[in-house]
Design a protein around this motif. Structure first.
Motif, PDB file in Angstrom:
ATOM      1  N   ILE A   1       0.836  -9.378   3.958  1.00 17.70           N
ATOM      2  CA  ILE A   1       1.783  -8.449   4.578  1.00 17.70           C
ATOM      3  C   ILE A   1       1.884  -7.176   3.745  1.00 17.70           C
ATOM      4  O   ILE A   1       1.912  -6.061   4.279  1.00 17.70           O
ATOM      5  CB  ILE A   1       3.160  -9.114   4.738  1.00 17.70           C
ATOM      6  N   ARG A   2       1.939  -7.327   2.422  1.00 21.08           N
ATOM      7  CA  ARG A   2       2.047  -6.153   1.551  1.00 21.08           C
ATOM      8  C   ARG A   2       0.834  -5.246   1.710  1.00 21.08           C
ATOM      9  O   ARG A   2       0.976  -4.015   1.773  1.00 21.08           O
ATOM     10  CB  ARG A   2       2.192  -6.601   0.086  1.00 21.08           C
ATOM     11  N   GLU A   3      -0.338  -5.830   1.766  1.00 20.99           N
ATOM     12  CA  GLU A   3      -1.562  -5.022   1.765  1.00 20.99           C
ATOM     13  C   GLU A   3      -1.983  -4.563   3.156  1.00 20.99           C
ATOM     14  O   GLU A   3      -2.927  -3.792   3.297  1.00 20.99           O
ATOM     15  CB  GLU A   3      -2.697  -5.806   1.105  1.00 20.99           C
ATOM     16  N   ALA A   4      -1.265  -5.009   4.180  1.00 24.03           N
ATOM     17  CA  ALA A   4      -1.652  -4.647   5.543  1.00 24.03           C
ATOM     18  C   ALA A   4      -1.551  -3.151   5.787  1.00 24.03           C
ATOM     19  O   ALA A   4      -2.287  -2.591   6.602  1.00 24.03           O
ATOM     20  CB  ALA A   4      -0.783  -5.399   6.547  1.00 24.03           C
ATOM     21  N   THR A   5      -0.639  -2.469   5.072  1.00 25.11           N
ATOM     22  CA  THR A   5      -0.456  -1.028   5.280  1.00 25.11           C
ATOM     23  C   THR A   5      -1.261  -0.180   4.297  1.00 25.11           C
ATOM     24  O   THR A   5      -1.183   1.048   4.353  1.00 25.11           O
ATOM     25  CB  THR A   5       1.037  -0.661   5.148  1.00 25.11           C
ATOM     26  N   ASN A   6      -2.004  -0.817   3.398  1.00 19.54           N
ATOM     27  CA  ASN A   6      -2.866  -0.047   2.498  1.00 19.54           C
ATOM     28  C   ASN A   6      -3.998   0.604   3.294  1.00 19.54           C
ATOM     29  O   ASN A   6      -4.657  -0.041   4.106  1.00 19.54           O
ATOM     30  CB  ASN A   6      -3.464  -0.951   1.418  1.00 19.54           C
ATOM     31  N   LYS A   7      -4.218   1.867   3.046  1.00 22.83           N
ATOM     32  CA  LYS A   7      -5.257   2.599   3.782  1.00 22.83           C
ATOM     33  C   LYS A   7      -6.653   2.304   3.239  1.00 22.83           C
ATOM     34  O   LYS A   7      -7.649   2.410   3.948  1.00 22.83           O
ATOM     35  CB  LYS A   7      -4.974   4.102   3.737  1.00 22.83           C
ATOM     36  N   THR A   8      -6.737   1.951   1.951  1.00 27.24           N
ATOM     37  CA  THR A   8      -8.029   1.606   1.360  1.00 27.24           C
ATOM     38  C   THR A   8      -7.855   0.366   0.489  1.00 27.24           C
ATOM     39  O   THR A   8      -6.735   0.016   0.090  1.00 27.24           O
ATOM     40  CB  THR A   8      -8.591   2.745   0.485  1.00 27.24           C
ATOM     41  N   THR A   9      -8.966  -0.276   0.174  1.00 26.16           N
ATOM     42  CA  THR A   9      -8.922  -1.474  -0.668  1.00 26.16           C
ATOM     43  C   THR A   9      -8.583  -1.145  -2.118  1.00 26.16           C
ATOM     44  O   THR A   9      -8.228  -2.036  -2.894  1.00 26.16           O
ATOM     45  CB  THR A   9     -10.280  -2.196  -0.625  1.00 26.16           C
ATOM     46  N   LEU A  10      -8.702   0.113  -2.492  1.00 28.95           N
ATOM     47  CA  LEU A  10      -8.435   0.517  -3.881  1.00 28.95           C
ATOM     48  C   LEU A  10      -6.987   0.956  -4.100  1.00 28.95           C
ATOM     49  O   LEU A  10      -6.618   1.302  -5.216  1.00 28.95           O
ATOM     50  CB  LEU A  10      -9.380   1.660  -4.274  1.00 28.95           C
ATOM     51  N   GLU A  11      -6.187   0.944  -3.044  1.00 29.78           N
ATOM     52  CA  GLU A  11      -4.835   1.489  -3.173  1.00 29.78           C
ATOM     53  C   GLU A  11      -3.992   0.693  -4.154  1.00 29.78           C
ATOM     54  O   GLU A  11      -3.212   1.251  -4.922  1.00 29.78           O
ATOM     55  CB  GLU A  11      -4.144   1.521  -1.802  1.00 29.78           C
ATOM     56  N   ARG A  12      -4.156  -0.650  -4.150  1.00 31.59           N
ATOM     57  CA  ARG A  12      -3.361  -1.449  -5.076  1.00 31.59           C
ATOM     58  C   ARG A  12      -3.694  -1.114  -6.519  1.00 31.59           C
ATOM     59  O   ARG A  12      -2.820  -1.042  -7.382  1.00 31.59           O
ATOM     60  CB  ARG A  12      -3.605  -2.940  -4.838  1.00 31.59           C
ATOM     61  N   THR A  13      -4.984  -0.888  -6.812  1.00 33.09           N
ATOM     62  CA  THR A  13      -5.394  -0.539  -8.173  1.00 33.09           C
ATOM     63  C   THR A  13      -4.848   0.827  -8.568  1.00 33.09           C
ATOM     64  O   THR A  13      -4.416   1.033  -9.706  1.00 33.09           O
ATOM     65  CB  THR A  13      -6.931  -0.527  -8.273  1.00 33.09           C
TER      66      THR A  13
END
Length: 523
Positions: A396-408
């Protein structure tokens, strides 16, 4: 907060037909530093209702919130928790129906009749005060919700026969309510009742009057640009407001707002009236801390163990160093240091054990109406590593990330708060035929999160094509705190029932909360 409405909410686990949880809840900005979550829980027809609320805070690491500088005690200082009965849903027509046994008017009439017939039973006085409070709550919610319905469904205002027919019918009902309140005012003057009961009626009368004016003004503000509304509805709406102003002038003018005043008196007395009327709905949450007793016992045990070993070592030192005073003194100092070290080690271990066995906080829930215990709540808060987060929460948290690198690129600290609630259904239904739902309200203060926030505006240079110059442009510096709600109920067999999720984003800067956005919940 409309936290979990039926439409946008994604139910992730088994859908149990008897699980009625959080059908109309919300999360919203309360003020500059607080956001408020209001969960509506509908009681199931089982002996014990249980539900668990989990909040996962994803906090930008740049705000420097971590276990070393943000303790559990600080978190609970920032957290305010309330529980209350949801206001009974009664339409104005049902409210004024003398045969409706659920109407506060009907119940007040019965107790007034007893007093008129000579009864001196204090129960009659208390019940009248309680029902006056319920009356104020019901009128406020009924008018507010109906006006809001017209605003959100403008098509309901028009039909083939006449524009604004339904709104006019509702305004007519409000006018009938005004007349009924005037008659009630006369009855309370003529009946021989104590002055505090007279005061209770006056408070409820003024509260109802101000709420009628407030909600009608909301409708006028929304529809006044529409010509047909001005022609059909506005004259009656303004007459209703005028009636309320004249009525309050006769009994109390403390709640009049003036454009040439700071209106301090209004704010003060409006707060008093609101708390008086709504006090009938709030549950009494009383702390009960078994953990502190257990910790005290373990700390005493730690001190005893440390003392035992220090005495034992003391005897051994006497045997070996009795003739060597310097060695004897040095050994005793070492024993003293070891004793304190041992005691602290046992105390720390005890704290960790207790933290796993007991919740951080435990409360008893009492009905403010009867003072009976009707349930308990337990709360815990922990910092989590990313690997400790449940998989569905991560999704759920990562569903709104636009890219896979956003968390990093935007590392986060995760804080989890869990609240377990147990309510005894029979204890509630025994005294509350009109109360079937619970409002669980959480208000959280983000002021501690702002200590290390950067300036809210930062200037950046750009090349301006129009002026052919480098210009400085202000850029807002904001932070996103993502909060995921996980709410689950339990069935009669104590198995997990329906599970609901909700994700909101608290957007803040150095000055406080700017806004709150509700995000899609996908896993």
């Amino acid at each position: 907060m409309s936290i979990l409405k039926k439409g946008p909410v994604k139910e992730l686990e088994n859908n149990y037909p008897d699980s009625h949880i959080l059908e109309d809840s919300s999360v919203e900005k309360h003020d500059l530093y607080n956001f408020e979550a209001k969960m509506d829980y509908q009681l199931q027809n089982i002996p014990v209702n249980r539900y668990e609320l989990g909040l996962y805070f994803f906090i930008p690491r740049s705000l420097q919130i971590n276990p070393t500088n943000y303790s559990r005690e600080t978190f609970y200082t920032d957290l305010n928790n309330y529980m209350r009965f949801k206001t009974p849903q009664i339409a104005l027509s049902g409210l004024m129906n003398e045969k409706n046994e659920r109407s506060p008017f009907t119940k007040i009439n019965a107790h007034l009749k007893n007093i008129t017939n000579g009864s001196k039973n204090p129960h009659n006085y208390k019940k009248i005060v309680d029902e006056l409070k319920v009356l104020g709550c019901v009128v406020n919610v009924c008018i507010r919700d109906q006006i809001q319905y017209f605003i959100e469904n403008p098509e309901s205002l028009h039909n083939e026969e006449e524009d604004y027919h339904h709104l006019m019918a509702f305004l007519d009902q409000i006018e009938l309510l005004q007349e009924k309140m005037k008659k009630y005012a006369q009855e309370f003057i003529l009946v021989q009742i104590p002055s505090n009961l007279q005061e209770a009626f006056r408070f409820s009368d003024i509260y109802i009057s101000t709420q009628i004016e407030k909600h009608i003004l909301t409708a006028i503000k929304k529809f006044q640009s529409q010509t047909r509304f001005d022609e059909i509805c506005k004259p009656l709406a303004l007459r209703l407001i005028s009636n309320e102003k004249k009525h309050r002038e006769l009994i109390d003018n403390s709640l009049e707002i003036s454009k040439d005043s700071s209106n301090e008196k209004y704010t003060y007395w409006n707060g008093i009236l609101k708390k008086f009327i709504q006090s009938i709905l709030y549950l009494d949450i009383r702390p009960r801390d078994k953990k502190s007793k257990a910790l005290s016992a373990l700390y005493s045990f730690a001190a005893g163990i440390a003392m035992f070993f220090s005495i034992l070592l003391g005897f051994l030192i006497v045997d070996h160093y009795e003739q060597k005073p310097y060695a004897y003194i040095s050994a005793l100092i070492i024993v003293y240091i070891l004793k304190d070290k041992l005691k602290d080690s046992i105390r720390n271990a005890s704290t960790r054990i207790i933290a796993k066995v007991f919740p951080d906080r435990r409360f008893e829930v009492h009905d403010g109406f009867t003072d009976n215990k009707i349930g308990t709540t337990k709360e815990t808060v922990r910092f989590l590593e990313w690997g400790q987060i449940p998989a569905e929460i991560v999704n759920i948290r990562e569903a709104t990330n636009k890219t896979t690198l956003e968390r990093t690129g935007k590392p986060e600290i995760i804080l989890r708060y869990v609240k377990n609630v147990m309510l005894k259904t029979k204890s509630i239904q025994e005294y509350h035929s009109r109360h079937g739902d619970i409002n669980d309200i959480i208000r959280f203060n983000i002021r501690h999160f702002l200590q290390y926030a950067d300036d809210s505006v930062q200037n950046e240079n750009i090349w301006d094509e129009d002026s052919q110059k480098i210009i400085s442009v202000p850029c807002s510096k904001v932070y996103h705190i993502n909060v995921i709600f996980k709410i689950r109920s339990f069935t009669k067999s104590d198995k997990e029932g329906a599970v609901y999720y909700k994700k909101v984003r608290v957007i803040l800067d150095q000055n406080g909360i700017k806004r709150i956005a509700t995000l899609d919940t996908k896993v």
